[in-house]
Design a protein around this motif. Structure first.
Motif, PDB file in Angstrom:
ATOM      1  N   GLY A 207       0.842  -1.185   0.000  1.00  0.00           N
ATOM      2  CA  GLY A 207       0.000   0.000   0.000  1.00  0.00           C
ATOM      3  C   GLY A 207       0.875   1.230   0.000  1.00  0.00           C
ATOM      4  O   GLY A 207       2.098   1.132  -0.027  1.00  0.00           O
ATOM      5  N   THR A 208       0.243   2.372   0.009  1.00  0.00           N
ATOM      6  CA  THR A 208       0.997   3.620  -0.022  1.00  0.00           C
ATOM      7  C   THR A 208       0.656   4.465   1.196  1.00  0.00           C
ATOM      8  O   THR A 208      -0.478   4.409   1.700  1.00  0.00           O
ATOM      9  N   PRO A 209       1.616   5.262   1.699  1.00  0.00           N
ATOM     10  CA  PRO A 209       2.987   5.354   1.210  1.00  0.00           C
ATOM     11  C   PRO A 209       3.830   4.174   1.664  1.00  0.00           C
ATOM     12  O   PRO A 209       3.592   3.602   2.718  1.00  0.00           O
ATOM     13  N   PHE A 210       4.805   3.828   0.865  1.00  0.00           N
ATOM     14  CA  PHE A 210       5.748   2.752   1.152  1.00  0.00           C
ATOM     15  C   PHE A 210       7.130   3.283   0.806  1.00  0.00           C
ATOM     16  O   PHE A 210       7.292   3.982  -0.187  1.00  0.00           O
ATOM     17  N   PHE A 211       8.129   2.935   1.623  1.00  0.00           N
ATOM     18  CA  PHE A 211       9.456   3.531   1.460  1.00  0.00           C
ATOM     19  C   PHE A 211      10.540   2.461   1.423  1.00  0.00           C
ATOM     20  O   PHE A 211      10.480   1.469   2.157  1.00  0.00           O
ATOM     21  N   GLN A 212      11.519   2.698   0.566  1.00  0.00           N
ATOM     22  CA  GLN A 212      12.753   1.932   0.558  1.00  0.00           C
ATOM     23  C   GLN A 212      13.914   2.916   0.704  1.00  0.00           C
ATOM     24  O   GLN A 212      13.803   4.082   0.321  1.00  0.00           O
ATOM     25  N   ALA A 213      15.007   2.441   1.232  1.00  0.00           N
ATOM     26  CA  ALA A 213      16.186   3.305   1.362  1.00  0.00           C
ATOM     27  C   ALA A 213      17.438   2.449   1.384  1.00  0.00           C
ATOM     28  O   ALA A 213      17.397   1.248   1.669  1.00  0.00           O
ATOM     29  N   GLY A 214      18.554   3.091   1.071  1.00  0.00           N
ATOM     30  CA  GLY A 214      19.831   2.400   1.080  1.00  0.00           C
ATOM     31  C   GLY A 214      20.886   3.263   0.434  1.00  0.00           C
ATOM     32  O   GLY A 214      20.632   4.420   0.053  1.00  0.00           O
ATOM     33  N   PRO A 215      22.089   2.726   0.292  1.00  0.00           N
ATOM     34  CA  PRO A 215      23.164   3.493  -0.345  1.00  0.00           C
ATOM     35  C   PRO A 215      22.828   3.793  -1.798  1.00  0.00           C
ATOM     36  O   PRO A 215      22.313   2.940  -2.519  1.00  0.00           O
ATOM     37  N   THR A 216      23.096   5.004  -2.223  1.00  0.00           N
ATOM     38  CA  THR A 216      22.832   5.388  -3.612  1.00  0.00           C
ATOM     39  C   THR A 216      23.624   4.497  -4.564  1.00  0.00           C
ATOM     40  O   THR A 216      24.822   4.322  -4.421  1.00  0.00           O
ATOM     41  N   GLY A 217      22.910   3.896  -5.504  1.00  0.00           N
ATOM     42  CA  GLY A 217      23.543   2.983  -6.446  1.00  0.00           C
ATOM     43  C   GLY A 217      23.666   1.572  -5.923  1.00  0.00           C
ATOM     44  O   GLY A 217      24.121   0.685  -6.648  1.00  0.00           O
ATOM     45  N   GLY A 218      23.255   1.351  -4.657  1.00  0.00           N
ATOM     46  CA  GLY A 218      23.356   0.032  -4.054  1.00  0.00           C
ATOM     47  C   GLY A 218      22.001  -0.604  -3.862  1.00  0.00           C
ATOM     48  O   GLY A 218      20.992  -0.208  -4.469  1.00  0.00           O
ATOM     49  N   THR A 219      21.944  -1.600  -3.005  1.00  0.00           N
ATOM     50  CA  THR A 219      20.717  -2.328  -2.743  1.00  0.00           C
ATOM     51  C   THR A 219      19.830  -1.546  -1.778  1.00  0.00           C
ATOM     52  O   THR A 219      20.287  -1.105  -0.720  1.00  0.00           O
ATOM     53  N   LEU A 220      18.583  -1.395  -2.162  1.00  0.00           N
ATOM     54  CA  LEU A 220      17.621  -0.709  -1.307  1.00  0.00           C
ATOM     55  C   LEU A 220      16.791  -1.730  -0.543  1.00  0.00           C
ATOM     56  O   LEU A 220      16.496  -2.807  -1.051  1.00  0.00           O
ATOM     57  N   ALA A 221      16.411  -1.375   0.682  1.00  0.00           N
ATOM     58  CA  ALA A 221      15.592  -2.248   1.510  1.00  0.00           C
ATOM     59  C   ALA A 221      14.395  -1.473   2.028  1.00  0.00           C
ATOM     60  O   ALA A 221      14.398  -0.237   2.059  1.00  0.00           O
ATOM     61  N   THR A 222      13.362  -2.192   2.442  1.00  0.00           N
ATOM     62  CA  THR A 222      12.199  -1.549   3.036  1.00  0.00           C
ATOM     63  C   THR A 222      12.631  -0.718   4.234  1.00  0.00           C
ATOM     64  O   THR A 222      13.392  -1.182   5.081  1.00  0.00           O
ATOM     65  N   LEU A 223      12.171   0.514   4.286  1.00  0.00           N
ATOM     66  CA  LEU A 223      12.494   1.390   5.412  1.00  0.00           C
ATOM     67  C   LEU A 223      11.540   1.054   6.548  1.00  0.00           C
ATOM     68  O   LEU A 223      10.333   1.240   6.440  1.00  0.00           O
ATOM     69  N   GLU A 224      12.088   0.555   7.624  1.00  0.00           N
ATOM     70  CA  GLU A 224      11.267   0.101   8.746  1.00  0.00           C
ATOM     71  C   GLU A 224      10.962   1.262   9.679  1.00  0.00           C
ATOM     72  O   GLU A 224      11.694   1.541  10.627  1.00  0.00           O
ATOM     73  N   VAL A 225       9.887   1.960   9.402  1.00  0.00           N
ATOM     74  CA  VAL A 225       9.451   3.063  10.254  1.00  0.00           C
ATOM     75  C   VAL A 225       8.116   2.697  10.893  1.00  0.00           C
ATOM     76  O   VAL A 225       7.306   1.993  10.292  1.00  0.00           O
ATOM     77  N   ASP A 226       7.895   3.161  12.125  1.00  0.00           N
ATOM     78  CA  ASP A 226       6.676   2.801  12.840  1.00  0.00           C
ATOM     79  C   ASP A 226       5.617   3.894  12.806  1.00  0.00           C
ATOM     80  O   ASP A 226       4.556   3.757  13.402  1.00  0.00           O
ATOM     81  N   SER A 227       5.927   5.002  12.128  1.00  0.00           N
ATOM     82  CA  SER A 227       4.947   6.079  11.967  1.00  0.00           C
ATOM     83  C   SER A 227       5.356   6.923  10.776  1.00  0.00           C
ATOM     84  O   SER A 227       6.425   6.711  10.187  1.00  0.00           O
ATOM     85  N   LEU A 228       4.530   7.899  10.434  1.00  0.00           N
ATOM     86  CA  LEU A 228       4.852   8.833   9.358  1.00  0.00           C
ATOM     87  C   LEU A 228       5.403  10.139   9.900  1.00  0.00           C
ATOM     88  O   LEU A 228       5.539  11.112   9.159  1.00  0.00           O
ATOM     89  N   GLU A 229       5.768  10.153  11.171  1.00  0.00           N
ATOM     90  CA  GLU A 229       6.312  11.366  11.797  1.00  0.00           C
ATOM     91  C   GLU A 229       7.768  11.576  11.410  1.00  0.00           C
ATOM     92  O   GLU A 229       8.491  10.613  11.124  1.00  0.00           O
ATOM     93  N   PRO A 230       8.238  12.829  11.408  1.00  0.00           N
ATOM     94  CA  PRO A 230       9.621  13.110  11.009  1.00  0.00           C
ATOM     95  C   PRO A 230      10.657  12.325  11.793  1.00  0.00           C
ATOM     96  O   PRO A 230      11.639  11.849  11.215  1.00  0.00           O
ATOM     97  N   ASP A 231      10.469  12.161  13.109  1.00  0.00           N
ATOM     98  CA  ASP A 231      11.493  11.492  13.909  1.00  0.00           C
ATOM     99  C   ASP A 231      11.706  10.047  13.495  1.00  0.00           C
ATOM    100  O   ASP A 231      12.834   9.524  13.578  1.00  0.00           O
ATOM    101  N   ALA A 232      10.657   9.379  13.044  1.00  0.00           N
ATOM    102  CA  ALA A 232      10.802   7.995  12.605  1.00  0.00           C
ATOM    103  C   ALA A 232      11.730   7.913  11.400  1.00  0.00           C
ATOM    104  O   ALA A 232      12.553   6.984  11.291  1.00  0.00           O
TER     105      ALA A 232
END
Length: 243
Positions: A207-232
């Protein structure tokens, strides 16, 4: 996981079926909209924001930040954050209102994080109209101005709120709205739509929003955040930057 607008993996004649290729295998995913009632965070359904006048020209938040198609920020940023979003998704709008400005000011503007949009349109015709316009604006390197602006303008789902007049209101320095509207069916837009669907299938986006993150040009993984707040997001981005 934070609240999201769900994509259910069942077939429906009224929804688009997308295919992504993983090696030699084809992965078919039916995109069907359904509300997620409740979440691990106990967040309630966000209210649809009141429609306000669209900003003209460049969004002040993004001035001075480089854009290249679907990407925002320096291509040499050490970390890439990918957002999967539907422009009618209320939780995506919530993230755009509450967290995206902090990410831009604290991470993107400094050259530490690059943000990439993978746009989906499973909620209906207004989603596709909005997304095609945003991708066409990306041909002028102004996709993020339109995306952030449309989240501010987000109306009732599939009420016809994404009108040509709304899209033309983004006309201004750096963005020719007429050229944007003329380019919504370009080969580049069609390719980016297909690439986003394929990426979503491979990432098993629920579903959306959904996020992935990782090193630029490298392997991205699901970003494990527990809320949509900035601190997460700060916690996870800081972790990646210090790795």
């Amino acid at each position: 996981m934070p609240p999201a607008r769900r994509q259910e993996s069942r077939r429906s004649p009224n929804r688009a079926v997308v295919a992504g290729l993983a090696g030699a295998a084809a992965v078919a995913v039916a995109l069907v909209a359904a509300s997620l009632v409740g979440s691990s965070t106990g967040a309630s359904e966000p209210t649809v924001p009141e429609v306000v006048a669209a900003p003209v020209g460049r969004d002040p938040l993004l001035r001075g930040v480089p854009q290249d198609g679907i990407a925002l920020g320096s291509p040499s940023a050490p970390v890439t954050l990918v957002e999967y979003a539907d422009l009618q998704c209320p939780y995506c709008a919530q993230w755009s209102h509450d967290t995206f400005p902090a990410i831009v000011d604290e991470y993107v503007r400094s050259g530490r994080v690059r943000v990439v949009l993978r746009g989906l349109s499973f909620l209906g015709p207004d989603s596709e109209t909005a997304l095609r316009a945003a991708l066409a604006a990306g041909e002028q390197d102004r996709l993020w101005d339109v995306v952030h602006g449309l989240f501010r303008l987000q109306g009732e789902e599939n009420s016809g709120w994404v009108t040509d007049d709304v899209l033309r209101s983004f006309d201004g320095p750096g963005l020719d709205a007429q050229r944007m509207l003329a380019g919504t069916r370009s080969a580049r837009v069609e390719r980016q739509l297909a690439e986003a669907r394929t990426a979503a299938a491979l990432a098993r986006v629920p579903g959306t929003p959904f996020f992935q993150a990782g090193p630029t040009g490298g392997t991205l993984a699901t970003l494990e955040v527990d809320s949509l707040e900035p601190d997460a997001f700060r916690r996870e981005l800081d972790r990646l930057l210090s790795a």
